[in-house]
Enzyme design. Structure first.
Site, PDB file in Angstrom:
ATOM      1  N   ASP A 248      31.088   5.615  19.692  1.00 36.59           N
ATOM      2  CA  ASP A 248      30.262   4.788  20.566  1.00 36.59           C
ATOM      3  C   ASP A 248      30.269   5.443  21.947  1.00 36.59           C
ATOM      4  O   ASP A 248      31.022   6.394  22.185  1.00 36.59           O
ATOM      5  CB  ASP A 248      30.818   3.356  20.647  1.00 36.59           C
ATOM      6  CG  ASP A 248      29.953   2.455  21.516  1.00 36.59           C
ATOM      7  OD1 ASP A 248      28.716   2.532  21.402  1.00 36.59           O
ATOM      8  OD2 ASP A 248      30.498   1.697  22.341  1.00 36.59           O
ATOM      9  N   SER A 249      29.479   4.874  22.864  1.00 37.59           N
ATOM     10  CA  SER A 249      29.480   5.395  24.229  1.00 37.59           C
ATOM     11  C   SER A 249      30.781   5.047  24.954  1.00 37.59           C
ATOM     12  O   SER A 249      31.151   5.721  25.903  1.00 37.59           O
ATOM     13  CB  SER A 249      28.305   4.780  24.994  1.00 37.59           C
ATOM     14  OG  SER A 249      28.420   3.367  24.990  1.00 37.59           O
TER      15      SER A 249
ATOM     16  N   CYS B   6      27.591   2.472  17.202  1.00 39.56           N
ATOM     17  CA  CYS B   6      26.727   2.349  18.369  1.00 39.56           C
ATOM     18  C   CYS B   6      25.307   2.078  17.888  1.00 39.56           C
ATOM     19  O   CYS B   6      24.699   2.918  17.208  1.00 39.56           O
ATOM     20  CB  CYS B   6      26.762   3.648  19.166  1.00 39.56           C
ATOM     21  SG  CYS B   6      25.557   3.668  20.498  1.00 39.56           S
TER      22      CYS B   6
ATOM     23  N   GLU C 173      32.094  -2.632  30.513  1.00 46.14           N
ATOM     24  CA  GLU C 173      32.874  -1.422  30.814  1.00 46.14           C
ATOM     25  C   GLU C 173      33.685  -1.608  32.100  1.00 46.14           C
ATOM     26  O   GLU C 173      34.749  -1.013  32.261  1.00 46.14           O
ATOM     27  CB  GLU C 173      31.955  -0.197  30.932  1.00 46.14           C
ATOM     28  CG  GLU C 173      31.372   0.262  29.596  1.00 46.14           C
ATOM     29  CD  GLU C 173      32.385   0.942  28.673  1.00 46.14           C
ATOM     30  OE1 GLU C 173      33.308   1.594  29.181  1.00 46.14           O
ATOM     31  OE2 GLU C 173      32.256   0.812  27.431  1.00 46.14           O
TER      32      GLU C 173
ATOM     33  N   CYS D  50      24.267  -4.802  20.015  1.00 49.11           N
ATOM     34  CA  CYS D  50      24.972  -3.731  20.738  1.00 49.11           C
ATOM     35  C   CYS D  50      26.444  -4.016  20.496  1.00 49.11           C
ATOM     36  O   CYS D  50      26.879  -5.162  20.611  1.00 49.11           O
ATOM     37  CB  CYS D  50      24.653  -3.788  22.223  1.00 49.11           C
ATOM     38  SG  CYS D  50      25.779  -2.789  23.240  1.00 49.11           S
TER      39      CYS D  50
ATOM     40  N   HIS E   4      29.007  -3.573  22.112  1.00 53.65           N
ATOM     41  CA  HIS E   4      29.774  -4.152  23.226  1.00 53.65           C
ATOM     42  C   HIS E   4      29.683  -5.689  23.231  1.00 53.65           C
ATOM     43  O   HIS E   4      30.595  -6.365  23.697  1.00 53.65           O
ATOM     44  CB  HIS E   4      29.220  -3.656  24.568  1.00 53.65           C
ATOM     45  CG  HIS E   4      29.624  -2.267  24.961  1.00 53.65           C
ATOM     46  ND1 HIS E   4      29.107  -1.153  24.361  1.00 53.65           N
ATOM     47  CD2 HIS E   4      30.496  -1.823  25.910  1.00 53.65           C
ATOM     48  CE1 HIS E   4      29.624  -0.063  24.938  1.00 53.65           C
ATOM     49  NE2 HIS E   4      30.476  -0.447  25.879  1.00 53.65           N
TER      50      HIS E   4
END
Ligand code: DGL
Length: 274
Positions: free
Chosen positions: A9-10, A72, A147, A179, A181
């Site tokens: 993932d990012s 992701c 984040e 997503c 997240h």
């Protein structure tokens, strides 16, 4: 030796997928890559995301993963084919996995701007439910907030209300957290949607598909480990990031329940020891 499961993932988001994998397959061996030097992915161009996916999948292949889970949605939405071409091993995506489990024709999707622009969720859901109405809403502030360690608060709630309102006005019966997240915001989001509207997590769907795939690949981990005490999943998971290892370790601790050992890596060179 069990297959190494690669997840990427990012940043922190893919940990929601990792947690589902750990829960369903406690004997699995995982390698998690967070591309934190380039987070967020959601505001990037399609060309950029495809180049990144190629690099990441290639690097994971070099580390010897036996299966790749795209943890992701953004990358999955615009670069699934790239990951398949570069990984050289079976690749599982969140979007198809989720679409296969949708049981209503009124669906909302919250996702990153790039995922929404791609229309990937609408296409995937309508491929299995042609009558489905799918309303996709971009939530640009969610990933930067998560984040930064912010999972609730007046500003985030106001943004979330704004994103959810059109979905409720369209009388959706389920909202996909499109997503990886976003499940980290579930406690807040749950308070903002009526009880009858389900919040769906594609991470659970992709984790359910992983088991049959591992079995078909002859992975011995669950079979051979019957009755044999093994270290907990966290100790058999390697965490790598392209940014600061320290920052990621701290940020990931509350979601994982303990502080992970994290390595900072360059995607242009393989790492020894997996
Ligand atoms: N967690 C990712 C996703 O599922 C990427 C979010 C981002 O970096 O913008 O879309």
């Amino acid at each position: 030796m069990s297959l190494l499961i690669g997840l990427f993932d990012s940043g922190l988001g893919g940990l929601t997928v990792l947690r589902q994998v750990h829960a369903l397959y406690p004997h699995s061996r995982c390698l998690y890559l967070g591309d934190t030097a380039r987070v967020p992915y959601g505001q990037r161009s399609c060309a950029d995301l495809r180049e990144i996916a190629a690099e990441v999948a290639h690097w994971l292949r070099q580390q010897g993963v036996g299966v790749l889970v795209m943890a992701c949605n953004t990358s999955n939405a615009v670069a699934f084919d790239v990951a398949v071409a570069e990984a050289g091993v079976p690749v599982l995506g969140l979007i198809d996995s989720m679409a296969a489990e949708i049981r209503t024709d009124r669906v909302g999707v919250l996702a990153t701007p790039a995922t929404v622009a791609s229309g990937a969720y609408r296409r995937a859901i309508q491929a299995v439910r042609p009558e489905a109405e799918v309303l996709e809403i971009a939530c640009p502030s969610f990933v930067p907030s998560i984040e930064a360690g912010i999972r609730d608060g007046a500003e985030l709630r106001a943004a979330a209300r704004g994103h959810i309102e059109p979905l409720l006005a369209a009388r959706v019966e389920a909202i996909v957290l499109g997503c990886t997240h976003y499940p980290m915001l579930r406690p807040m989001l749950k308070e903002l949607v009526p009880v009858g509207v389900r919040l769906l997590d594609p991470a659970a769907a992709v984790a359910r598909r992983l088991g049959p795939l591992l079995t078909s690949l002859g992975d011995p981990s669950e079979r051979e480990s019957q009755g044999v005490p093994l270290p907990p999943p966290m100790e058999r998971t390697r965490f790598c990031v392209t940014g600061s290892a320290r920052d990621f370790a701290i940020a990931a601790t509350d979601w994982l329940g303990s502080e992970p050992l994290v390595r900072s890596v360059s995607l242009h060179s393989p790492v020894r020891g997996f």
